[in-house]
Design a protein around this motif. Sequence first.
Motif, PDB file in Angstrom:
ATOM      1  N   GLY A 269       0.732  -1.306   0.019  1.00  0.00           N
ATOM      2  CA  GLY A 269       0.097  -0.185  -0.077  1.00  0.00           C
ATOM      3  C   GLY A 269       1.422   1.206   0.378  1.00  0.00           C
ATOM      4  O   GLY A 269       0.833   2.102  -0.665  1.00  0.00           O
ATOM      5  N   PHE A 270       1.830   0.486   1.374  1.00  0.00           N
ATOM      6  CA  PHE A 270       2.646   2.643   1.059  1.00  0.00           C
ATOM      7  C   PHE A 270       2.458   4.183   1.300  1.00  0.00           C
ATOM      8  O   PHE A 270       2.391   5.088   0.894  1.00  0.00           O
ATOM      9  N   GLY A 271       0.949   3.980   1.291  1.00  0.00           N
ATOM     10  CA  GLY A 271       0.019   5.490   1.155  1.00  0.00           C
ATOM     11  C   GLY A 271      -1.152   5.369   0.779  1.00  0.00           C
ATOM     12  O   GLY A 271      -2.454   5.844   0.203  1.00  0.00           O
ATOM     13  N   GLY A 272      -1.219   4.562  -0.831  1.00  0.00           N
ATOM     14  CA  GLY A 272      -1.128   4.250  -2.244  1.00  0.00           C
ATOM     15  C   GLY A 272      -3.112   3.723  -2.008  1.00  0.00           C
ATOM     16  O   GLY A 272      -3.674   3.895  -2.549  1.00  0.00           O
ATOM     17  N   LYS A 273      -3.622   2.557  -0.768  1.00  0.00           N
ATOM     18  CA  LYS A 273      -4.566   1.660  -0.548  1.00  0.00           C
ATOM     19  C   LYS A 273      -4.943   2.312   0.518  1.00  0.00           C
ATOM     20  O   LYS A 273      -5.694   1.619   1.698  1.00  0.00           O
ATOM     21  N   ILE A 274      -5.705   3.853   0.292  1.00  0.00           N
ATOM     22  CA  ILE A 274      -6.424   4.640   1.578  1.00  0.00           C
ATOM     23  C   ILE A 274      -7.384   5.301   1.008  1.00  0.00           C
ATOM     24  O   ILE A 274      -8.711   4.761   1.670  1.00  0.00           O
ATOM     25  N   SER A 275      -7.250   5.931   0.046  1.00  0.00           N
ATOM     26  CA  SER A 275      -8.220   6.028  -0.640  1.00  0.00           C
ATOM     27  C   SER A 275      -8.893   4.792  -1.093  1.00  0.00           C
ATOM     28  O   SER A 275      -8.250   4.757  -1.929  1.00  0.00           O
ATOM     29  N   VAL A 276     -10.158   5.575  -1.388  1.00  0.00           N
ATOM     30  CA  VAL A 276     -10.705   4.066  -2.038  1.00  0.00           C
ATOM     31  C   VAL A 276     -10.841   4.458  -3.175  1.00  0.00           C
ATOM     32  O   VAL A 276     -11.509   6.293  -4.076  1.00  0.00           O
ATOM     33  N   TYR A 277     -11.035   3.841  -4.923  1.00  0.00           N
ATOM     34  CA  TYR A 277     -11.450   4.071  -6.158  1.00  0.00           C
ATOM     35  C   TYR A 277     -13.104   3.729  -6.244  1.00  0.00           C
ATOM     36  O   TYR A 277     -13.762   4.072  -7.236  1.00  0.00           O
ATOM     37  N   LEU A 278     -12.794   2.390  -5.883  1.00  0.00           N
ATOM     38  CA  LEU A 278     -13.518   0.973  -6.771  1.00  0.00           C
ATOM     39  C   LEU A 278     -14.657   0.673  -5.775  1.00  0.00           C
ATOM     40  O   LEU A 278     -15.737   0.387  -6.591  1.00  0.00           O
ATOM     41  N   PRO A 279     -14.899   0.393  -5.025  1.00  0.00           N
ATOM     42  CA  PRO A 279     -15.784  -0.255  -3.977  1.00  0.00           C
ATOM     43  C   PRO A 279     -17.278   0.744  -4.321  1.00  0.00           C
ATOM     44  O   PRO A 279     -18.717   0.372  -4.489  1.00  0.00           O
ATOM     45  N   PRO A 280     -17.651   2.030  -3.994  1.00  0.00           N
ATOM     46  CA  PRO A 280     -19.053   2.827  -4.585  1.00  0.00           C
ATOM     47  C   PRO A 280     -19.231   2.330  -5.949  1.00  0.00           C
ATOM     48  O   PRO A 280     -20.560   2.254  -6.292  1.00  0.00           O
ATOM     49  N   VAL A 281     -18.107   2.006  -7.051  1.00  0.00           N
ATOM     50  CA  VAL A 281     -18.650   1.937  -8.157  1.00  0.00           C
ATOM     51  C   VAL A 281     -19.086   0.089  -8.364  1.00  0.00           C
ATOM     52  O   VAL A 281     -19.989  -0.076  -8.669  1.00  0.00           O
ATOM     53  N   ALA A 282     -18.051  -0.323  -7.108  1.00  0.00           N
ATOM     54  CA  ALA A 282     -18.698  -1.954  -7.358  1.00  0.00           C
ATOM     55  C   ALA A 282     -19.933  -1.540  -6.794  1.00  0.00           C
ATOM     56  O   ALA A 282     -21.097  -3.178  -6.757  1.00  0.00           O
ATOM     57  N   ALA A 283     -20.519  -1.318  -5.781  1.00  0.00           N
ATOM     58  CA  ALA A 283     -21.705  -1.359  -5.402  1.00  0.00           C
ATOM     59  C   ALA A 283     -22.677  -0.805  -5.882  1.00  0.00           C
ATOM     60  O   ALA A 283     -24.491  -1.243  -6.011  1.00  0.00           O
TER      61      ALA A 283
END
Lengths: 759, 87, 160
Positions: A269-283
């Motif tokens: 992650g290193f900081g890059g997997k804090i913001s969400v991108y995909l979950p709302p779209v998948a939902a």
Amino acid sequence: MATADKRPYKVIGTRPVRHDGADKVTGRAKYGGDMRLTGMLYGAMVRSPHAHARIVSIDTSQAEALPGVRAVVTSADMPAQGDRVVELGEGAANMRHLTANILARDKVLYRGHAVAAVAADNVHIAEQAARLVRVEYEVLQPVMNVLDAMRDDAPILNDDVRTESLGAAPQSPDQSRPTNIAKHFLFEKGDVAKGFAEADLVIEHEFDTAMVHQGYIEPHNATALWNTDGRITIWMSTQGSFTARQQTAELLRVPVSSVKVVPMEIGGGFGGKISVYLPPVAALLSRKTGRPVKLQMSRADVFEATGPTPGSHMRLKLGVTRDGRITAGEAWIAFDAGAYPGSPVGMACMCVFACYDVPHGRVEGFDVCVNKPRTNAYRAPGSTHVAFAIETIVDEICEKLGLDPLEFRLKNASREGTRRVDGPVFPRIGMVETVQAIRDSQHYQSPLAGPCRGRGVASGFWFNVGMKSSVTATVNLDGTVSLIEGSTDIGGTRTSIAMQLAETLGIAAEDVNPTVVDTDSIGYTDVTGGSRVTFATGIAAVEAARDIQRQMVQRAALLWDVDPAAVKYDDGRLLGPAGKQFTFKELAAEIHQTGGPIIGSGTSSSATQGGAFGTHCVDVEVDPETGKVQILRYTIAQDAGTAIHPSYVEGQMQGGVVQGIGWALNEEYWYDDRGTMRNATYLDYRLPTCYDVPMIETMIVEVPDPQHPYGVRGVGEVPICPPPAAIANAIYHAVGVRMRRLPMSPPNLLSEILQRFQD
Amino acid sequence: MPRVFLPPALRSLAGGQESLEMPGSTVREILAELERRHPGVQAGLCQGDGLRPGLAVCVGGAVSTLGLLQPVGPDDEVHFLPAIGGG
Amino acid sequence: MAKKRVVSATINGEVVEFLCEPRQTLLEVLRDTLDMTGTKEGCSNGNCGACTVLLDGRPVVSCLVLAMEADGSEIRTIEGVARGSHLDEVQQAFLEGAALQCGICTPGFIMQTEALLQANPNPTEEEIRFYLAGNLCRCTGYDKIVRAVQAAAQKRLATT
């Protein structure tokens, strides 16, 4: 080093095999991309081919008509956000910007910006359908460089952005023009003009660094099920399941309690997997289809459409007396935030002079929107940039004054009581000790010979954060303890947390079974980031263990029919009057007969860390004909406070150094003039491979942090800060060229070498 | 008495001082007194009944999770800084 | 869409038959059709090595092999490395040497190491680094991976 040989601990400082190890070497561990659900659909995103354009129209009819396609969504399916700023665990976010970054509304602001998404029976149909979504664009002029974006006549990305100054009342949008300069920071200490007047030598330079990516090997992914009862479950790789839950709920405008995030194993992650991108779209796709939907990014998407760390332009000035005492420092720092505001430039401002006692200082910072992906945290966000600037200037000063660079650092180092330029005073810190460790190291003491070879040193600082964590722990009848935590484990923290619980209870690390659970199953826990987990979740585990101790004391008192005050918990044993004694295991066997389950709980929220320092030494060899730099030898000394599991402390140090080497020598977002990243593959972006680097020698310095019961300091971030500066200094001592631009890739370095020979 | 440090953008409201002594036992009390003596300061630091988004308060050397509710001791320094995240 | 075909291969010692489309990679079939998710997907264009498997004894990135090409071949994946409930020397060395952090690259590194030690039971550090250069790890800085490979090699040499 330091206290290592006087260690009073039994578990802390040992090197047990990690609890999740067997699953990870056999392929059994389930990462986000390994999720499979009955009836699951696969999704694909439609992404902008332009860096800056207005969306004229989106026609999804052809895509929807393709057999096997189950749903298509666009920003029209995302709820409106209005002017909301929401605290999301790792800082406040403007929801209008956040939602537009998930699915673009009226404009696309970078190449790769998501515009629509498709769910289909398999990924091939989904990708085919994505290509059938017709998007009409009005292409606009992109602005890619931070200085260009600051000009008055620059193309404007966001109509709603006005410059916010730290501490100043906000401007009304009606009374001012939109700008790309989203934030302005200013810090001042003392009298800078007086400080520079006292200097015998003033060095000032400008620096540029390229945008770089965290480069985690696992692409972003999310699988979502929007159930018929309105409850949403997200299975995903994330650094923070609770912030992912909150971001998803806020973006979908549903109650936070209706979203459950199940954190899968995470591949970096290193900081890059804090913001969400995909979950709302998948939902949203799941709600439309009534089936679970999985989305996963391609590697190109990861580069083009997640959150790299900014490129920067910096101007730095440092004044010193003849005998090498810093009198004043001044810095001007502009970061490209990417499409929406939010770069770590404020933190960069606070880090730039942190290693040194600077009596008079002034730091100014600017957060600037450009047509690149919205930036995010990357390991000590902002600090690596400024370390490159300050540490190369310090090296130049030492050379001009004929001073040893480590003696200069010792003379000027920040210590307990030093006032930072941004105001606060340092508590007990280990900057001096890391410099001493390198000075006394076998590496620094050994000679370096050979043409085009040079040695460089540099130091670095990172704050480390505290924030909130929760732990519960249940005593089992066989005397083991099941530990439940909410900190996703990216680098072995299940074990470093379990070890602290074991140490406190006086049992073996192997007798603790740690499990990372979903957001419905543990109290709120902030992200795995900011070098905080071993510190803060560790405190929560120690609290949980103390809670267990109290309950065990009561059970023993009951069995012995004595006052609990007469029972003492000591190193895994309960001691009563007249030599009565239980081991932890013996008493655990009695818990059902003495009142039932024993569950300890602990939280951490108020503790803040004292800060982490590291000093590095590197030997390089430069090929003057190609500009290629070979790392010959590398040593890192870092203050870990107390190393819980030394192997994983070393691992963080080594991994951070090699990421720093990549940032220094190779990595960059390479854009053409249309704003297209031309190296969005691993092959062209070129992370360091194992053939590029030597063994990384580690020296763990231990200056315990009094804020933690065992003295832990976070270790994850600061190792990335010094490498670019240390390598730049080594390059100078090898070939006489001062590099002030990152990366110091063969073409960049070669052009400087050729320039020098021409001059 | 607690000593409050002002961000440079606000120092002109307080006669250019970098820091000043200010009575109060919580950040909220100190800010109220600061606003009474130097009107305008609060608008730069607060929004609604909390700190401005992205701003943190550091009291006695530690970044507070309590914001305006944070107790302040008589010898504490109070600083207003950008909130720190991490990677 | 072209018709699916039956492919037969020996995977970890068992004969397996599966249906696949011509466009499907071996990686996709392993993970999505056969549910063998131990083989990881990092880039799907052959750059990272996370999906490394042994195809007829040779290490390949399974994202660059079409599943149909595997017909009649012998495949070894991370699921086939442990002997029953016993980890093999490479897996054990990775565990004991803390040679993984996030672990996503680990199956690929282990498969590449199995191939290396088959071809060269006593490699030098230089040979190890060269042979593993196609496998990316972003967490460890490679130090502990190289040491784990050395340890596994020594253990195997000592027991054979």
